[in-house]
Motif scaffolding. Structure first.
Motif, PDB file in Angstrom:
ATOM      1  N   ALA A 136       0.830  -1.205   0.000  1.00 14.03           N
ATOM      2  CA  ALA A 136       0.000   0.000   0.000  1.00 14.03           C
ATOM      3  C   ALA A 136       0.865   1.256   0.000  1.00 14.03           C
ATOM      4  O   ALA A 136       0.560   2.242  -0.698  1.00 14.03           O
ATOM      5  N   PHE A 137       1.949   1.238   0.770  1.00 17.28           N
ATOM      6  CA  PHE A 137       2.876   2.379   0.793  1.00 17.28           C
ATOM      7  C   PHE A 137       3.489   2.600  -0.586  1.00 17.28           C
ATOM      8  O   PHE A 137       3.518   3.731  -1.102  1.00 17.28           O
ATOM      9  N   VAL A 138       3.963   1.537  -1.209  1.00 20.04           N
ATOM     10  CA  VAL A 138       4.611   1.658  -2.517  1.00 20.04           C
ATOM     11  C   VAL A 138       3.607   2.156  -3.559  1.00 20.04           C
ATOM     12  O   VAL A 138       3.935   3.031  -4.381  1.00 20.04           O
ATOM     13  N   GLU A 139       2.408   1.630  -3.540  1.00 20.38           N
ATOM     14  CA  GLU A 139       1.394   2.083  -4.493  1.00 20.38           C
ATOM     15  C   GLU A 139       1.144   3.582  -4.345  1.00 20.38           C
ATOM     16  O   GLU A 139       1.112   4.326  -5.333  1.00 20.38           O
ATOM     17  N   ARG A 140       0.998   4.033  -3.122  1.00 25.73           N
ATOM     18  CA  ARG A 140       0.710   5.448  -2.873  1.00 25.73           C
ATOM     19  C   ARG A 140       1.854   6.343  -3.336  1.00 25.73           C
ATOM     20  O   ARG A 140       1.640   7.367  -3.996  1.00 25.73           O
ATOM     21  N   GLY A 167       6.083  -7.557  -1.770  1.00 23.19           N
ATOM     22  CA  GLY A 167       5.189  -6.451  -1.465  1.00 23.19           C
ATOM     23  C   GLY A 167       5.495  -5.211  -2.275  1.00 23.19           C
ATOM     24  O   GLY A 167       4.584  -4.502  -2.730  1.00 23.19           O
ATOM     25  N   VAL A 168       6.775  -4.940  -2.475  1.00 21.99           N
ATOM     26  CA  VAL A 168       7.166  -3.758  -3.254  1.00 21.99           C
ATOM     27  C   VAL A 168       6.676  -3.875  -4.691  1.00 21.99           C
ATOM     28  O   VAL A 168       6.066  -2.947  -5.235  1.00 21.99           O
ATOM     29  N   LEU A 169       6.919  -5.005  -5.317  1.00 24.58           N
ATOM     30  CA  LEU A 169       6.519  -5.167  -6.714  1.00 24.58           C
ATOM     31  C   LEU A 169       5.000  -5.162  -6.856  1.00 24.58           C
ATOM     32  O   LEU A 169       4.463  -4.604  -7.831  1.00 24.58           O
ATOM     33  N   ALA A 170       4.295  -5.722  -5.888  1.00 19.97           N
ATOM     34  CA  ALA A 170       2.831  -5.670  -5.932  1.00 19.97           C
ATOM     35  C   ALA A 170       2.341  -4.228  -5.906  1.00 19.97           C
ATOM     36  O   ALA A 170       1.405  -3.858  -6.641  1.00 19.97           O
ATOM     37  N   GLY A 171       2.979  -3.394  -5.066  1.00 20.00           N
ATOM     38  CA  GLY A 171       2.601  -1.985  -5.019  1.00 20.00           C
ATOM     39  C   GLY A 171       2.873  -1.264  -6.326  1.00 20.00           C
ATOM     40  O   GLY A 171       2.067  -0.437  -6.769  1.00 20.00           O
TER      41      GLY A 171
END
Length: 254
Positions: free
Chosen positions: A52-56, A76-80
């Motif tokens: 969520a942080f990376v997406e934002r 998690g990073v790549l998902a974001g």
């Protein structure tokens, strides 16, 4: 590009409080209370807020820089990044391949599997927990990976990933087109210079060599995300390895 930092003070699902000393003002600290349960569910409870942080951050045109204690955090990073509509080439610096599956791993160590998971091989649960779509193998550059398990070596040879055994080739050779996501496991640094690693592997590039590669990557202005798998604070009482790692990484974040 403006950097925005996140810190996940965990090695898989084991909390590592020392990592909190690295955090600066304004850093996002991902430190939820983890539920009882199996290791993968606990780790996914860290990856969800990280994604969520990376997406934002990525959606705002800024660069997420994510520090943690293990390479699974890259899931998690790549998902974001995917949620933000970014499709980068992943450049993965590591002394190991992280390309094991349950069928190839000699140890059963989850931390030796994340790159395989990212491209849709092996265990699916961590990727599914954050909605990760399999990343194209041809959009992965694995560099160094000097310590490979036998089954992992066979899988890598049969993959469509690019394996650059000598990191110096990235200092002056051709780079992939388009945006770049750089993941660095600090055990890629020669342990003679940065010995306090969870899984040190003899040989490898020195800090100066890596610094030159990172300067080259940063100079192109195309690094849109960075994730870092840190050293072992328990083995670094005088913080020598910490100092070497942070100084080596600094050019990448300019």
């Amino acid at each position: 590009m403006q950097n925005r930092y996140a810190l996940t003070p965990y090695f898989l699902d084991r909390r590592v409080p020392h990592f909190l000393t690295l955090a600066g003002a304004g850093w996002e600290i991902i430190d939820p209370e983890l539920p009882d349960g199996d290791q993968q569910e606990r780790v996914s409870c860290l990856h969800r807020p990280l994604a969520a942080f990376v997406e934002r951050v990525a959606a705002a045109g800024e660069r997420p820089v994510c520090f943690g204690g293990d390479c699974c955090s890259a899931i998690g990073v790549l998902a974001g990044l995917q949620r933000a509509g970014v499709a980068p080439t992943l450049i993965w610096f590591d002394a190991h391949g992280d390309f094991n599956t349950w069928e190839t791993t000699p140890s059963g160590f989850l931390g030796g599997m994340p790159l395989a998971m990212i491209v849709g091989r092996g265990e699916p649960r961590l990727g599914e927990a954050v909605g990760l779509a399999a990343h194209a193998e041809e959009a992965v550059v694995l560099t160094d990976a000097r310590d490979l398990d036998p089954g992992e070596r066979i899988a890598l040879a049969g993959s469509r990933m690019v394996h650059v055994a000598d990191v110096n080739a990235l200092a002056d050779g051709p780079l992939p087109d388009g945006p770049l996501y750089v993941h660095v496991d600090t055990d890629v640094i020669n342990p003679d210079e940065a010995p306090a690693q969870n899984y040190p592997a003899p040989g490898g590039p020195g800090a100066a060599e890596l610094g030159a590669v990172f300067r080259r990557l940063a100079a192109g202005g195309r690094v849109i995300a960075v994730s870092i798998c840190g050293w072992s604070p328990d083995r670094d009482p005088d913080r020598t390895t910490e100092k070497v790692c942070l100084e080596t990484l600094a050019p990448l974040l300019d």
